[in-house]
Structures are given as structure tokens and as C-alpha cells.
Design a protein around this motif. Structure first.
Motif, PDB file in Angstrom:
ATOM      1  N   VAL A 183      -8.292  -5.190 -13.503  1.00 13.02           N
ATOM      2  CA  VAL A 183      -7.786  -4.021 -12.303  1.00 13.02           C
ATOM      3  C   VAL A 183      -6.733  -5.068 -11.775  1.00 13.02           C
ATOM      4  N   MET A 184      -5.102  -3.989 -11.185  1.00 13.49           N
ATOM      5  CA  MET A 184      -4.055  -4.434 -10.751  1.00 13.49           C
ATOM      6  C   MET A 184      -3.691  -3.250 -10.525  1.00 13.49           C
ATOM      7  N   GLY A 185      -3.349  -3.673  -8.902  1.00 13.23           N
ATOM      8  CA  GLY A 185      -2.365  -2.472  -7.916  1.00 13.23           C
ATOM      9  C   GLY A 185      -1.758  -2.906  -7.264  1.00 13.23           C
ATOM     10  N   TRP A 186      -1.364  -1.452  -6.418  1.00 19.49           N
ATOM     11  CA  TRP A 186      -0.514  -2.172  -5.575  1.00 19.49           C
ATOM     12  C   TRP A 186      -1.262  -1.575  -3.692  1.00 19.49           C
ATOM     13  N   TYR A 187      -0.732  -2.223  -2.394  1.00 18.75           N
ATOM     14  CA  TYR A 187      -1.149  -2.030  -1.292  1.00 18.75           C
ATOM     15  C   TYR A 187       0.289  -2.081  -0.537  1.00 18.75           C
ATOM     16  N   ARG A 188       0.124  -1.791   0.803  1.00 20.12           N
ATOM     17  CA  ARG A 188       1.101  -1.314   1.505  1.00 20.12           C
ATOM     18  C   ARG A 188       0.291  -1.817   2.838  1.00 20.12           C
ATOM     19  N   GLN A 189       1.680  -2.510   3.933  1.00 19.05           N
ATOM     20  CA  GLN A 189       1.460  -2.911   5.374  1.00 19.05           C
ATOM     21  C   GLN A 189       2.791  -2.619   5.460  1.00 19.05           C
ATOM     22  N   ALA A 190       2.793  -1.653   6.543  1.00 19.63           N
ATOM     23  CA  ALA A 190       3.367  -1.358   7.824  1.00 19.63           C
ATOM     24  C   ALA A 190       3.772  -2.442   8.352  1.00 19.63           C
ATOM     25  N   PRO A 191       4.667  -2.667   9.558  1.00 21.10           N
ATOM     26  CA  PRO A 191       4.582  -3.765  10.621  1.00 21.10           C
ATOM     27  C   PRO A 191       3.418  -2.704  12.346  1.00 21.10           C
ATOM     28  N   GLY A 192       2.887  -4.053  12.132  1.00 22.90           N
ATOM     29  CA  GLY A 192       0.954  -4.102  13.106  1.00 22.90           C
ATOM     30  C   GLY A 192       0.538  -3.157  12.469  1.00 22.90           C
ATOM     31  N   LYS A 193       0.179  -2.805  11.230  1.00 25.12           N
ATOM     32  CA  LYS A 193      -0.633  -1.929  10.455  1.00 25.12           C
ATOM     33  C   LYS A 193      -1.387  -2.848   9.629  1.00 25.12           C
ATOM     34  N   GLN A 194      -2.270  -2.480   9.139  1.00 25.08           N
ATOM     35  CA  GLN A 194      -3.171  -3.316   8.206  1.00 25.08           C
ATOM     36  C   GLN A 194      -2.935  -3.103   6.897  1.00 25.08           C
ATOM     37  N   ARG A 195      -3.270  -4.116   5.968  1.00 26.25           N
ATOM     38  CA  ARG A 195      -3.077  -3.491   4.324  1.00 26.25           C
ATOM     39  C   ARG A 195      -3.466  -2.874   4.181  1.00 26.25           C
ATOM     40  N   ASP A 196      -2.791  -2.035   3.672  1.00 26.34           N
ATOM     41  CA  ASP A 196      -4.606  -0.870   2.678  1.00 26.34           C
ATOM     42  C   ASP A 196      -4.072  -0.646   1.100  1.00 26.34           C
ATOM     43  N   PHE A 197      -4.922  -0.138   0.617  1.00 24.41           N
ATOM     44  CA  PHE A 197      -4.889   0.273  -0.845  1.00 24.41           C
ATOM     45  C   PHE A 197      -4.085   1.237  -0.892  1.00 24.41           C
ATOM     46  N   VAL A 198      -2.911   1.710  -1.936  1.00 21.70           N
ATOM     47  CA  VAL A 198      -2.532   2.357  -2.752  1.00 21.70           C
ATOM     48  C   VAL A 198      -3.180   3.091  -3.455  1.00 21.70           C
ATOM     49  N   ALA A 199      -3.153   2.306  -5.203  1.00 20.99           N
ATOM     50  CA  ALA A 199      -3.346   2.781  -6.730  1.00 20.99           C
ATOM     51  C   ALA A 199      -4.168   1.479  -7.041  1.00 20.99           C
ATOM     52  N   THR A 200      -4.380   1.606  -8.069  1.00 19.85           N
ATOM     53  CA  THR A 200      -5.346   0.687  -9.228  1.00 19.85           C
ATOM     54  C   THR A 200      -5.107   0.936 -10.468  1.00 19.85           C
ATOM     55  N   ILE A 201      -5.310  -0.091 -11.369  1.00 16.43           N
ATOM     56  CA  ILE A 201      -5.299   1.120 -13.184  1.00 16.43           C
ATOM     57  C   ILE A 201      -5.407  -0.290 -13.811  1.00 16.43           C
ATOM     58  N   THR A 202      -6.970  -0.229 -14.218  1.00 12.66           N
ATOM     59  CA  THR A 202      -7.607  -1.356 -15.274  1.00 12.66           C
ATOM     60  C   THR A 202      -6.597  -1.157 -16.836  1.00 12.66           C
ATOM     61  N   ARG A 203      -7.313  -2.351 -17.361  1.00 11.49           N
ATOM     62  CA  ARG A 203      -6.336  -2.950 -18.839  1.00 11.49           C
ATOM     63  C   ARG A 203      -6.193  -1.218 -19.005  1.00 11.49           C
ATOM     64  N   SER A 204      -8.141  -0.744 -19.586  1.00 12.96           N
ATOM     65  CA  SER A 204      -7.488   0.458 -20.746  1.00 12.96           C
ATOM     66  C   SER A 204      -6.922   1.981 -20.093  1.00 12.96           C
ATOM     67  N   GLY A 205      -6.817   1.848 -18.752  1.00 16.64           N
ATOM     68  CA  GLY A 205      -5.156   2.537 -17.638  1.00 16.64           C
ATOM     69  C   GLY A 205      -5.928   3.785 -16.879  1.00 16.64           C
ATOM     70  N   THR A 206      -7.443   3.202 -16.893  1.00 14.99           N
ATOM     71  CA  THR A 206      -7.930   4.797 -15.948  1.00 14.99           C
ATOM     72  C   THR A 206      -7.557   4.205 -14.527  1.00 14.99           C
ATOM     73  N   THR A 207      -6.638   5.195 -13.322  1.00 14.95           N
ATOM     74  CA  THR A 207      -6.228   5.302 -12.392  1.00 14.95           C
ATOM     75  C   THR A 207      -6.667   5.357 -10.710  1.00 14.95           C
ATOM     76  N   THR A 208      -6.549   4.989  -9.849  1.00 15.97           N
ATOM     77  CA  THR A 208      -7.543   5.676  -8.952  1.00 15.97           C
ATOM     78  C   THR A 208      -6.146   5.156  -7.733  1.00 15.97           C
ATOM     79  N   TYR A 209      -5.554   6.381  -7.047  1.00 18.47           N
ATOM     80  CA  TYR A 209      -5.214   6.205  -6.262  1.00 18.47           C
ATOM     81  C   TYR A 209      -5.491   6.361  -4.502  1.00 18.47           C
ATOM     82  N   THR A 210      -5.082   6.102  -3.861  1.00 22.37           N
ATOM     83  CA  THR A 210      -5.248   6.524  -1.880  1.00 22.37           C
ATOM     84  C   THR A 210      -4.753   8.031  -2.068  1.00 22.37           C
TER      85      THR A 210
END
Length: 117
Positions: free
Chosen positions: A33-60
Motif C-alpha cells: 500500500v502506497m499513498g498520500w497524506y497532507r499537512q497544513a500549517p498548525g494542523k495534523q497530517r491527514d490521510f488523503v488517498a491510498t492504492i494497493t499494488r493491485s490497484g485498489t484505491t481509497t480516498y478521504t
């Protein structure tokens, strides 16, 4: 150890698009599983999206219908296509690998995305 290097961030006006790339190097054979997180100034790092090797995706919920995550397994690269960008998307975006429900094994250095109104 897996090294992750992001690229593609920048400044874009609201409604515009950016495509982020994350190139993985090192021992990546065990990464499912690989993916992306994001963090705005003064805020926590939050999940954005993930993808498995087989192509299954998940999004916030906040990016569904606007962002698309994909990967090229042969090149060990993951992408995040971001469309219809909003000012609230402004953050440092971090590539992540080895994602589970409780931890992330490796992080990239981050790439700044700024969306102007």
C-alpha cells in the motif's frame, strides 16, 4: 529502507489541476500500500488517498471525485492527479509507503501545494 521523492507541487488557482509524482527507490518489493497524506500549517497530517499494488484505491471524503491516485509498479511510482483544486487543499503533501491501518513505514520529504482564490 525505501526512499520516497515527491515532485509536481506548486502554485495553482482555484479550480485548477496539479499532478504529483512519488518515485520510490531501495527495497520496495514488500510494499503493498502506497499513498498520500497532507499537512497544513498548525494542523495534523491527514490521510488523503491510498492504492494497493493491485490497484485498489481509497480516498478521504473531501477529495472524492476530485483526486485520483494511481501507480506504475514497474517504475515504483505513485501519482496523485488533483483536479478542481480548492484553497482548503493547500498543504504540504507527503508520499507514504507501507501503509496499514495503524502505521506508515516510510515518508517522503513533502511537496508544497498552494491553491489561491
Amino acid at each position: 529502507q525505501v526512499q520516497l521523492v515527491e515532485s509536481g507541487g506548486g502554485l495553482v488557482q482555484a479550480g485548477g489541476s496539479l499532478r504529483l509524482s512519488c518515485a520510490a527507490s531501495g527495497s520496495s518489493f514488500a510494499i503493498n500500500v502506497m499513498g498520500w497524506y497532507r499537512q497544513a500549517p498548525g494542523k495534523q497530517r491527514d490521510f488523503v488517498a491510498t492504492i494497493t499494488r493491485s490497484g485498489t484505491t481509497t480516498y478521504t471524503d473531501s477529495v472524492k471525485g476530485r483526486f485520483t491516485i494511481s501507480r506504475d509498479n514497474a517504475r515504483n511510482t505513485v501519482y496523485l492527479q488533483m483536479d478542481s483544486l480548492k484553497p482548503e487543499d493547500t498543504a504540504v503533501y507527503y508520499c507514504a509507503s507501507g501503509i496499514t491501518s495503524i502505521r506508515v513505514i516510510s515518508w517522503g520529504q513533502g511537496t508544497q501545494v498552494t491553491v489561491s482564490s
